[in-house]
Design a protein around this motif. Sequence first.
Motif, PDB file in Angstrom:
ATOM      1  N   VAL A 163       0.844  -1.203   0.000  1.00 53.52           N
ATOM      2  CA  VAL A 163       0.000   0.000   0.000  1.00 53.52           C
ATOM      3  C   VAL A 163       0.880   1.253   0.000  1.00 53.52           C
ATOM      4  O   VAL A 163       0.566   2.248  -0.657  1.00 53.52           O
ATOM      5  N   GLY A 164       2.011   1.182   0.722  1.00 50.70           N
ATOM      6  CA  GLY A 164       2.956   2.295   0.698  1.00 50.70           C
ATOM      7  C   GLY A 164       3.485   2.560  -0.697  1.00 50.70           C
ATOM      8  O   GLY A 164       3.611   3.709  -1.116  1.00 50.70           O
ATOM      9  N   GLY A 165       3.778   1.486  -1.449  1.00 47.90           N
ATOM     10  CA  GLY A 165       4.252   1.641  -2.819  1.00 47.90           C
ATOM     11  C   GLY A 165       3.210   2.267  -3.723  1.00 47.90           C
ATOM     12  O   GLY A 165       3.523   3.137  -4.548  1.00 47.90           O
ATOM     13  N   LEU A 166       1.959   1.852  -3.579  1.00 49.73           N
ATOM     14  CA  LEU A 166       0.880   2.445  -4.372  1.00 49.73           C
ATOM     15  C   LEU A 166       0.651   3.905  -3.990  1.00 49.73           C
ATOM     16  O   LEU A 166       0.344   4.743  -4.848  1.00 49.73           O
ATOM     17  N   THR A 167       0.836   4.211  -2.712  1.00 55.67           N
ATOM     18  CA  THR A 167       0.644   5.585  -2.244  1.00 55.67           C
ATOM     19  C   THR A 167       1.682   6.523  -2.848  1.00 55.67           C
ATOM     20  O   THR A 167       1.342   7.594  -3.370  1.00 55.67           O
ATOM     21  N   THR A 168       2.963   6.148  -2.769  1.00 56.74           N
ATOM     22  CA  THR A 168       3.996   7.006  -3.345  1.00 56.74           C
ATOM     23  C   THR A 168       3.801   7.170  -4.856  1.00 56.74           C
ATOM     24  O   THR A 168       3.968   8.258  -5.396  1.00 56.74           O
ATOM     25  N   THR A 169       3.421   6.087  -5.524  1.00 61.93           N
ATOM     26  CA  THR A 169       3.216   6.163  -6.974  1.00 61.93           C
ATOM     27  C   THR A 169       2.096   7.140  -7.329  1.00 61.93           C
ATOM     28  O   THR A 169       2.236   7.974  -8.230  1.00 61.93           O
ATOM     29  N   SER A 170       0.983   7.053  -6.622  1.00 62.29           N
ATOM     30  CA  SER A 170      -0.145   7.943  -6.912  1.00 62.29           C
ATOM     31  C   SER A 170       0.183   9.393  -6.564  1.00 62.29           C
ATOM     32  O   SER A 170      -0.188  10.318  -7.302  1.00 62.29           O
ATOM     33  N   LEU A 171       0.895   9.610  -5.455  1.00 63.14           N
ATOM     34  CA  LEU A 171       1.265  10.979  -5.088  1.00 63.14           C
ATOM     35  C   LEU A 171       2.240  11.581  -6.090  1.00 63.14           C
ATOM     36  O   LEU A 171       2.137  12.761  -6.443  1.00 63.14           O
ATOM     37  N   PHE A 172       3.196  10.778  -6.557  1.00 66.33           N
ATOM     38  CA  PHE A 172       4.142  11.284  -7.549  1.00 66.33           C
ATOM     39  C   PHE A 172       3.453  11.565  -8.879  1.00 66.33           C
ATOM     40  O   PHE A 172       3.799  12.526  -9.570  1.00 66.33           O
ATOM     41  N   LEU A 173       2.492  10.738  -9.249  1.00 66.89           N
ATOM     42  CA  LEU A 173       1.720  10.998 -10.460  1.00 66.89           C
ATOM     43  C   LEU A 173       0.986  12.341 -10.354  1.00 66.89           C
ATOM     44  O   LEU A 173       1.004  13.153 -11.284  1.00 66.89           O
ATOM     45  N   LEU A 174       0.329  12.550  -9.234  1.00 67.68           N
ATOM     46  CA  LEU A 174      -0.387  13.807  -9.018  1.00 67.68           C
ATOM     47  C   LEU A 174       0.581  14.983  -9.007  1.00 67.68           C
ATOM     48  O   LEU A 174       0.330  16.014  -9.654  1.00 67.68           O
ATOM     49  N   HIS A 175       1.688  14.843  -8.303  1.00 68.86           N
ATOM     50  CA  HIS A 175       2.691  15.906  -8.210  1.00 68.86           C
ATOM     51  C   HIS A 175       3.262  16.226  -9.594  1.00 68.86           C
ATOM     52  O   HIS A 175       3.447  17.401  -9.946  1.00 68.86           O
ATOM     53  N   GLY A 176       3.520  15.183 -10.386  1.00 70.23           N
ATOM     54  CA  GLY A 176       4.043  15.386 -11.733  1.00 70.23           C
ATOM     55  C   GLY A 176       3.040  16.059 -12.650  1.00 70.23           C
ATOM     56  O   GLY A 176       3.403  16.942 -13.454  1.00 70.23           O
ATOM     57  N   ALA A 177       1.775  15.661 -12.566  1.00 69.20           N
ATOM     58  CA  ALA A 177       0.742  16.276 -13.404  1.00 69.20           C
ATOM     59  C   ALA A 177       0.577  17.755 -13.065  1.00 69.20           C
ATOM     60  O   ALA A 177       0.447  18.610 -13.952  1.00 69.20           O
ATOM     61  N   VAL A 178       0.588  18.064 -11.775  1.00 70.03           N
ATOM     62  CA  VAL A 178       0.468  19.466 -11.356  1.00 70.03           C
ATOM     63  C   VAL A 178       1.690  20.261 -11.819  1.00 70.03           C
ATOM     64  O   VAL A 178       1.571  21.413 -12.266  1.00 70.03           O
TER      65      VAL A 178
END
Length: 334
Positions: A163-178
Amino acid sequence: MELTTVWFILIAVLWCGYFLLEGFDFGVGMLLPVLGRDDRERRLLINTIGPVWDGNEVWLLVAGGATFAAFPEWYATLFSGFYLPLLLILVALILRGLAFEYRGKSDSPQWKRYWDWAIIGGSIVPAVLWGVAFGNIVRGVPISAEHEYVGGFFNLLNPYALVGGLTTTSLFLLHGAVFLALKTDGEIRARAGAVAVRVAVPAVVLAAGFLLWTQLTHSDVWGWVLSGAAAAALIAGVLAARARREGWAFICTGATIVLAVAALFVTLFPDVMPTTLAGGDSLTTTNAASTPYTLKVMTWVAVCFTPIVLAYQAWTYWVFRRRLRVEHIPAGGH
């Protein structure tokens, strides 16, 4: 305050800085096939991080070097126990770096496609595995009384760490899109903003679930405070992204990452690597530390050189602050 505590805090700051800056690099790489519809648009996306990605990775090198010098027992146990995932991260980062340099060496579409996949894979693998690694560090791993990791690779693939791995991936995706919505203009900017809004839902759910799981397990007061602040920053970032306030959205998603990583380190302290074995011995800031003389010398070095590094990196971001458009990328160029 003891120097061991000071260096634990400094290492936490280095990891916060690394995930803050390299996080949007990973996000841009993962979004390459989503937002880049042709070679010119993909080159635009790469150019948004081209001047800064290698400087962002310096934070990782310094964090690793600081851990080796300040807490050698932690470094040795971490790299022996997490050898395979850390090796995969290293290989992925090397391939991604090569892709940035070699993608434009040929006009062949197939050549560029291979390196595009290196960028995508070199962004996804670290984004996932860093979350898995830190999830295991906070949760604890099998460490013997001799401070040796006695588990296997599959011990690391537990539900909490995944779950930690999925969390970092989703946060980085959001951060990158922004970041792309902030750094580009025109159609790419609109697409990136739309992707940020779509990615926000799983990012909020995963981040809230992971931080809640962490605090319910460890129940640290400051961990609760920082986790709550991270959740508030994430929600504010999503609202700002929906309102197309890219600057505020980027500040908020960056604050979310920093606060979430800080919450993990606060929850971990005074351990640096807890054990899950009944007869084992957790690594702490005390039993894993270097000698006081070593820590004292390191502190003076950090005091002298850290402001220089921070000033140089801030100057780099200021110089390359302008928004980019597809029209800025020469047609048919590298």
